[in-house]
Motif scaffolding. Sequence first.
Motif, PDB file in Angstrom:
ATOM      1  N   GLN A   1     -64.725  -1.420 -22.247  1.00 46.72           N
ATOM      2  CA  GLN A   1     -64.273  -0.189 -21.610  1.00 46.72           C
ATOM      3  C   GLN A   1     -63.301   0.535 -22.542  1.00 46.72           C
ATOM      4  N   SER A   2     -62.954   1.759 -22.159  1.00 46.37           N
ATOM      5  CA  SER A   2     -61.942   2.481 -22.924  1.00 46.37           C
ATOM      6  C   SER A   2     -60.556   1.988 -22.509  1.00 46.37           C
ATOM      7  N   ILE A   3     -59.590   2.176 -23.373  1.00 37.00           N
ATOM      8  CA  ILE A   3     -58.215   1.775 -23.062  1.00 37.00           C
ATOM      9  C   ILE A   3     -57.729   2.551 -21.845  1.00 37.00           C
ATOM     10  N   GLN A   4     -58.086   3.831 -21.801  1.00 41.60           N
ATOM     11  CA  GLN A   4     -57.688   4.677 -20.675  1.00 41.60           C
ATOM     12  C   GLN A   4     -58.199   4.102 -19.352  1.00 41.60           C
ATOM     13  N   SER A   5     -59.435   3.652 -19.327  1.00 41.55           N
ATOM     14  CA  SER A   5     -60.014   3.094 -18.103  1.00 41.55           C
ATOM     15  C   SER A   5     -59.281   1.836 -17.654  1.00 41.55           C
TER      16      SER A   5
ATOM     17  N   TYR B   1     -49.492  -1.635 -25.203  1.00 46.12           N
ATOM     18  CA  TYR B   1     -50.706  -0.959 -25.676  1.00 46.12           C
ATOM     19  C   TYR B   1     -51.694  -1.935 -26.324  1.00 46.12           C
TER      20      TYR B   1
ATOM     21  N   GLN C   1     -55.839  12.563 -25.717  1.00 48.24           N
ATOM     22  CA  GLN C   1     -55.977  11.156 -25.319  1.00 48.24           C
ATOM     23  C   GLN C   1     -54.614  10.483 -25.162  1.00 48.24           C
TER      24      GLN C   1
ATOM     25  N   SER D   1     -55.425  -2.670 -25.239  1.00 50.17           N
ATOM     26  CA  SER D   1     -56.489  -2.431 -26.209  1.00 50.17           C
ATOM     27  C   SER D   1     -57.411  -3.647 -26.320  1.00 50.17           C
TER      28      SER D   1
ATOM     29  N   ALA E   1     -59.487  -3.927 -23.223  1.00 50.72           N
ATOM     30  CA  ALA E   1     -60.541  -2.907 -23.201  1.00 50.72           C
ATOM     31  C   ALA E   1     -61.721  -3.333 -24.063  1.00 50.72           C
ATOM     32  N   VAL E   2     -61.441  -3.869 -25.239  1.00 51.59           N
ATOM     33  CA  VAL E   2     -62.511  -4.332 -26.127  1.00 51.59           C
ATOM     34  C   VAL E   2     -63.268  -5.473 -25.460  1.00 51.59           C
TER      35      VAL E   2
ATOM     36  N   LEU F   1     -53.060   8.917 -21.736  1.00 49.43           N
ATOM     37  CA  LEU F   1     -52.590   7.539 -21.719  1.00 49.43           C
ATOM     38  C   LEU F   1     -51.119   7.477 -21.313  1.00 49.43           C
TER      39      LEU F   1
END
Length: 115
Positions: free
Chosen positions: A101-105, A89, A63, A93, A96-97, A67
């Motif tokens: 979604q995911s942080i990666q997305s 980051y 992961q 983060s 994303a929350v 990233l």
Amino acid sequence: MTKSMNSSKKATKEMASSYSVSDISNKQISNALDFAMVGLGQWLQPGQIVQSMIASLSAAVQQVKALDSSFASIAMVTNYSMKEMWGTYDQYSSMAVELGQSIQSVVDASALYYQ
């Protein structure tokens, strides 16, 4: 460890058999305890613990690599350094929350925007 599990199992069975439960028989309780103890015994085997830790660490490393790659793709087309990208980051983060979604997305979507 097996000896202590067996004595714990026996004590739990004795305690369970001393109670009167109207809807659940002592045999059902005993079977449920047997099932739980077997599962717990398998999970607590040292090899299983080590394999689980290795799998978790490997997934975390993958992961972080993904990233890092996404941050690098943003850094290439902007004036940001990798250090500055990793400094964002916490913002990604939070975003994303907020978006579910995911942080990666979220980072990948930002990379597409910047490109």
